[in-house]
Motif scaffolding. Structure first.
Motif, mmCIF file in Angstrom:
data_model
loop_
_atom_site.group_PDB
_atom_site.id
_atom_site.type_symbol
_atom_site.label_atom_id
_atom_site.label_comp_id
_atom_site.label_asym_id
_atom_site.label_seq_id
_atom_site.Cartn_x
_atom_site.Cartn_y
_atom_site.Cartn_z
ATOM 1 N N VAL A 193 0.829 -1.200 0.000
ATOM 2 C CA VAL A 193 0.000 0.000 0.000
ATOM 3 C C VAL A 193 0.866 1.254 0.000
ATOM 4 N N VAL A 194 1.862 1.287 0.846
ATOM 5 C CA VAL A 194 2.737 2.463 0.914
ATOM 6 C C VAL A 194 3.474 2.674 -0.407
ATOM 7 N N ILE A 197 1.089 4.133 -2.976
ATOM 8 C CA ILE A 197 0.864 5.561 -2.743
ATOM 9 C C ILE A 197 2.059 6.369 -3.235
ATOM 10 N N PRO A 203 -4.553 6.811 -1.538
ATOM 11 C CA PRO A 203 -4.559 5.788 -0.482
ATOM 12 C C PRO A 203 -5.725 4.804 -0.611
ATOM 13 N N GLU A 207 -5.309 0.748 -1.118
ATOM 14 C CA GLU A 207 -5.921 -0.245 -0.240
ATOM 15 C C GLU A 207 -6.851 -1.181 -1.006
ATOM 16 N N ALA A 228 0.671 1.410 10.247
ATOM 17 C CA ALA A 228 0.801 2.605 9.407
ATOM 18 C C ALA A 228 1.508 3.715 10.174
ATOM 19 N N CYS A 255 3.701 7.608 3.507
ATOM 20 C CA CYS A 255 3.214 7.134 4.808
ATOM 21 C C CYS A 255 2.302 8.165 5.452
ATOM 22 N N TRP A 258 -1.075 8.043 3.885
ATOM 23 C CA TRP A 258 -1.824 6.848 4.291
ATOM 24 C C TRP A 258 -2.402 7.005 5.691
ATOM 25 N N HIS A 261 -5.327 9.259 5.561
ATOM 26 C CA HIS A 261 -6.486 8.567 4.988
ATOM 27 C C HIS A 261 -7.171 7.697 6.041
ATOM 28 N N ARG A 262 -6.389 7.063 6.897
ATOM 29 C CA ARG A 262 -6.942 6.142 7.897
ATOM 30 C C ARG A 262 -7.348 6.877 9.186
#
Length: 267
Positions: A193-194, A197, A203, A207, A228, A255, A258, A261-262
């Protein structure tokens, strides 16, 4: 050939396996070894990784790569021979004539890479890897108990980046197994994922690719959140040590995007 170069040092050690050598061509990748090269020879060619035989993490990484290769099935080029002498450790692999995978949005390589990571996720953890617990992110957790979220019994690759996935037609090889570990299965998808991105995916889209992998779908959200955040702190620390390294700064940016985003805070 300059006698101070690794090529000269390893030549008498490998000729038993290679036969007469016509050329040793250094590769553009493989920065963790003292030498990575394609050896053109009577019995080859071979892709060679060589390291000075001194105690420490870099030597240990080559030892792990030697030990794990036989358990990787057809996902990584086979190790054909190895030599350990007083001063050098040398591994000789089958040559894969491929190109680095393209991680950009809309790349046709993405599905191949995700399938390869899925294949890695289905590998059984061999006995030799039982003691290779993944601990690199432990000191970057906000509380020590979060480190337990990174524990598990999956064999992890951990070196997810475009140059380590070589594309040959419609096949991907995962190369450079310098630091396999035992840990939570979602870690490899999280590292993908990282990287996605960093390759200009949003992001959410990154995912979505990870969502194809069972270990990601089965992961507890709080474990992914903790990872993360720890990963961002780890790359921030790396940039503090090496402020002029552009790729490290790019990883911090990825990072940070991400964690935002989370909804994860890292302060």
């Amino acid at each position: 050939m300059d006698t101070d170069l690794p090529e000269s040092a390893i030549l008498p050690l490998i000729e038993e396996h290679t036969g007469p050598v016509s050329a040793i061509r250094r590769s553009e990748r493989g920065f963790s070894s003292d030498l990575t090269a394609v050896v053109d020879c009577a019995r080859g060619p071979f892709f060679v990784k060589a390291m000075r035989n001194r105690p420490g993490g870099r030597r240990e990484s080559l030892v792990r790569e030697r030990l794990i290769n036989g358990y990787l099935g057809h996902i990584s080029p086979p190790l054909l021979w190895d030599v350990e002498a007083r001063d050098w450790l040398v591994l000789g692999f089958d040559v894969v004539d491929g190109r680095s995978a393209d991680f950009a949005p809309e790349s046709p390589d993405l599905a191949l890479v995700v399938d390869a990571i899925g294949e890695i996720g289905r590998l059984c953890l061999p006995q030799i890897a039982q003691d290779w617990a993944e601990t690199r992110w432990d000191r970057f957790t906000s509380v020590s108990s979060e480190a337990e979220l990174f524990r598990g019994d999956s064999l992890l690759y951990t070196d997810i980046n475009p140059s380590n996935f070589l594309v040959v037609k419609r096949r991907v090889w995962a190369v450079d197994w310098a630091w396999p570990t035992r840990g939570a299965g979602f870690i490899d998808p999280a590292l993908l994922v990282v990287q996605l991105i960093a390759a200009e995916h949003t992001p959410g889209d990154a995912e979505n690719w990870a969502e194809r992998l069972p270990s990601w779908r089965e992961a507890a959200p709080q474990a992914v959140d903790a990872f993360a955040a720890a990963n961002l702190r780890m790359y921030r620390a790396a940039v503090d040590r090496k402020p002029d390294v552009d790729w490290l700064k790019a990883m911090v940016d990825a990072c940070r995007a991400w964690t935002k985003h989370r909804g994860v805070t890292t302060e």
